[in-house]
Design a protein around this motif. Structure first.
Motif, PDB file in Angstrom:
ATOM      1  N   LYS A 463       0.828  -1.199   0.000  1.00 33.97           N
ATOM      2  CA  LYS A 463       0.000   0.000   0.000  1.00 33.97           C
ATOM      3  C   LYS A 463       0.866   1.254   0.000  1.00 33.97           C
ATOM      4  N   LEU A 464       1.968   1.207   0.752  1.00 34.94           N
ATOM      5  CA  LEU A 464       2.883   2.350   0.778  1.00 34.94           C
ATOM      6  C   LEU A 464       3.513   2.559  -0.598  1.00 34.94           C
ATOM      7  N   ALA A 465       3.906   1.459  -1.243  1.00 36.15           N
ATOM      8  CA  ALA A 465       4.495   1.561  -2.580  1.00 36.15           C
ATOM      9  C   ALA A 465       3.486   2.134  -3.574  1.00 36.15           C
ATOM     10  N   GLU A 466       2.219   1.715  -3.465  1.00 37.65           N
ATOM     11  CA  GLU A 466       1.181   2.265  -4.338  1.00 37.65           C
ATOM     12  C   GLU A 466       1.009   3.754  -4.107  1.00 37.65           C
ATOM     13  N   ALA A 467       0.981   4.149  -2.817  1.00 39.40           N
ATOM     14  CA  ALA A 467       0.819   5.568  -2.492  1.00 39.40           C
ATOM     15  C   ALA A 467       1.999   6.380  -3.021  1.00 39.40           C
ATOM     16  N   GLU A 468       3.200   5.848  -2.855  1.00 40.78           N
ATOM     17  CA  GLU A 468       4.392   6.560  -3.347  1.00 40.78           C
ATOM     18  C   GLU A 468       4.364   6.665  -4.864  1.00 40.78           C
ATOM     19  N   ALA A 469       3.893   5.627  -5.542  1.00 46.42           N
ATOM     20  CA  ALA A 469       3.801   5.667  -7.002  1.00 46.42           C
ATOM     21  C   ALA A 469       2.803   6.726  -7.450  1.00 46.42           C
ATOM     22  N   GLU A 473       3.758   9.968  -9.539  1.00 54.35           N
ATOM     23  CA  GLU A 473       3.075  10.260 -10.800  1.00 54.35           C
ATOM     24  C   GLU A 473       2.490  11.665 -10.801  1.00 54.35           C
ATOM     25  N   ALA A 474       1.916  12.051  -9.648  1.00 55.42           N
ATOM     26  CA  ALA A 474       1.346  13.397  -9.548  1.00 55.42           C
ATOM     27  C   ALA A 474       2.443  14.465  -9.634  1.00 55.42           C
ATOM     28  N   GLU A 475       3.578  14.209  -8.961  1.00 52.67           N
ATOM     29  CA  GLU A 475       4.689  15.172  -9.004  1.00 52.67           C
ATOM     30  C   GLU A 475       5.272  15.275 -10.409  1.00 52.67           C
ATOM     31  N   ALA A 476       5.357  14.143 -11.100  1.00 51.28           N
ATOM     32  CA  ALA A 476       5.868  14.166 -12.465  1.00 51.28           C
ATOM     33  C   ALA A 476       4.945  14.966 -13.376  1.00 51.28           C
ATOM     34  N   ALA A 480       5.856  18.401 -15.301  1.00 49.79           N
ATOM     35  CA  ALA A 480       5.672  18.534 -16.747  1.00 49.79           C
ATOM     36  C   ALA A 480       4.862  19.773 -17.076  1.00 49.79           C
ATOM     37  N   GLU A 481       3.834  20.044 -16.256  1.00 50.81           N
ATOM     38  CA  GLU A 481       3.030  21.253 -16.469  1.00 50.81           C
ATOM     39  C   GLU A 481       3.869  22.508 -16.260  1.00 50.81           C
TER      40      GLU A 481
END
Length: 493
Positions: A463-469, A473-476, A480-481
């Motif tokens: 669950k932690l790995a999913e949250a970090e992903a 993804e949001a930070e990436a 990009a924006e």
């Protein structure tokens, strides 16, 4: 309770391949003996019928005849050949070719009957026929209605058992193919397929109980080693899934819910076993289906024919007992679902019919509705046994009371009390799940509860790995924006 924190991949591998092996063993044993015929009471009738069907045959009749799906198929095929040869014998051939074909068929049949396999098949077929025929009470004086109902119910029970002999191997073939495909698809990711393979055998635990209900109306028939072995393998599967569910790690709130789910499920299983075996001991199922009730109805019709006025309350008895039978036959699902909750292999329930095709299934953590409905199995016989119907006998000047057909002996009343105790245990166990979940799992979402019940709950690390992903993804996307915004003025120049 302590968490053992064994890596999920390891326990999932054990669960997936261990479950596949158990399914394969169950499939193999499904082709062995499923039912046993007790022939010691019917030996003379079996010998007499064999001498009529196969004159001159000298066959030894064992005290018990075990019936499997292959043996049943062989017996049916042999009977078809015997009937075919008998028809040919009754219709003389009109051409030399027909005479040659009939002679060849007769020779093949005689050769097969001389073989050990042929002797077993004819003995099994005739033993089955005699067993079901001896359940019919043709010599009773209870009237045509009693006889017809007795014959009908005996046939239903007999055919129900034979259908199960065929259905069990087919079910296990399908289960094994599905499980094998899942295992091969998830060889490198067993955590994605272990739950789907682990839940395949849970519903086979209640199969011997279904046979016991059918056999109540077919004396001389019992379950055999094959179905017992399948039941044992199913229990091993449930235990394996339970152990696997306790070895791995869960987030704290799901682990609390796991403890709340499994202990009441285990208590519910005990309650069901107390309920079911006392239900068999009451003999009420057999009393109703044996023709006793039909004789009871015949009494009313006889009075009517003699000019009396029967009380239509007999119809109430019939309706109540039919409801009773339906509930008895459906209550075995409680064991299946309780074992699934105990082993975290719950299947999502969908509404029956076409509606279920368009709706998402929902996993349930209790069987309270089934347990409450099962109360009718105690209430209905209690009510019926206390009934007393009245009719006007033309030979009497007063109303005569007729006691109900269901007159409980002290032993039956004691067993019926055991039925009630088992139901109460089931109800208390299921209510405890609702109460404890309300108190200790307020922060648990429905999706998290469903994942745990179905054996798909992720570990804290996953669950932690999913949250970090998700965060990455949001930070990436945000970076990009920002880059696009910074590049826009340069492009404008």
């Amino acid at each position: 309770m302590k968490q053992f924190n064994v890596p999920r991949k390891i326990v999932s591998t054990i669960q997936m391949w261990g479950s596949l092996l158990l399914i394969l063993l169950a499939l193999i044993f499904s082709f062995t003996s499923i039912i046993t015929l007790k022939t010691f009471e019917n030996a003379s009738d079996i010998s007499e019928m064999i001498s009529e069907v196969v004159p001159g045959a000298d066959l030894e009749i064992p005290e018990e005849i075990e019936v499997s799906a292959p043996k049943l198929v062989g017996s049916i095929s042999l009977i078809a050949k015997v009937v075919g040869v008998s028809i040919d014998a009754a219709n003389p051939p009109t051409t030399p070719e027909e005479a040659e074909d009939q002679a060849k068929a007769r020779e093949e049949l005689d050769a097969y009957l001389d073989s050990e396999e042929g002797k077993e098949d004819i003995t099994t077929a005739i033993a089955l026929a005699v067993t079901v025929m001896n359940t019919f009470d043709f010599e009773g004086n209870d009237g045509i209605l009693a006889m017809v109902l007795n014959v009908f119910i005996s046939l239903v029970g007999f055919l129900g058992v034979l259908i199960l002999v065929f259905v069990i191997p087919i079910m296990l073939i399908v289960k094994f193919i599905q499980a094998l495909i899942t295992c091969l698809k998830n060889m490198k990711t067993p955590e994605n397929g272990s739950a789907a393979v682990g839940n395949k055998l849970s519903d086979m635990v209640s199969m011997p109980l279904a046979l016991m209900l059918f056999q109540c109306v077919v004396p001389g028939m019992s379950y055999a080693s094959g179905i017992i072995t399948i039941c044992i393998l199913s229990i091993i599967s449930v235990v394996l899934n339970f152990v696997v569910s306790r070895l791995r790690e869960y987030p704290a709130k799901q682990f609390r819910y796991l403890n709340i789910l499994q202990l009441p499920a285990f208590v519910g299983i005990i309650g069901f076993l107390v309920f079911f075996f006392n239900l068999i001991n009451t003999g009420i199922f057999k009393t109703f289906t044996s023709g006793t009730f039909a004789a009871y109805m015949t009494t009313s019709l006889t009075i009517d024919a003699a000019g009396g006025t029967p009380n239509n309350s007999y119809i109430v008895d019939a309706i109540l007992m039919l409801v009773y039978l339906v509930i008895v036959l459906s209550c075995t699902t409680y064991l299946d679902k309780a074992t699934r909750r105990f082993s975290c292999t719950v299947k999502a329930d969908k509404p029956n019919g076409l509606i279920g095709l368009f709706m998402k299934g929902k996993a349930k953590d209790n069987g309270l509705v089934t347990a409450i409905i099962s109360l009718a199995i105690f209430i209905i016989p209690t009510v019926v046994s206390g009934m007393k119907h009245y009719y006007l006998d033309p030979t009497s000047t007063a109303d005569e009371g007729v006691a109900s057909f269901l007159i409980l002996t002290p032993d039956q009343e004691s067993a019926l009390t055991g039925v009630l105790i088992g139901i109460i245990i089931m109800i208390v166990a299921d209510i405890s799940v609702l109460v404890l979940k309300k108190v200790f799992c307020k922060d648990l979402t429905e999706d998290e509860a469903t994942e745990l019940m179905m054996g798909k709950a992720k570990t804290s690390a996953e669950k932690l790995a999913e949250a970090e992903a998700i965060v990455a993804e949001a930070e990436a996307a945000k970076a990009a924006e920002a880059a696009e915004a910074a590049q826009a003025p340069a492009d404008a120049q």
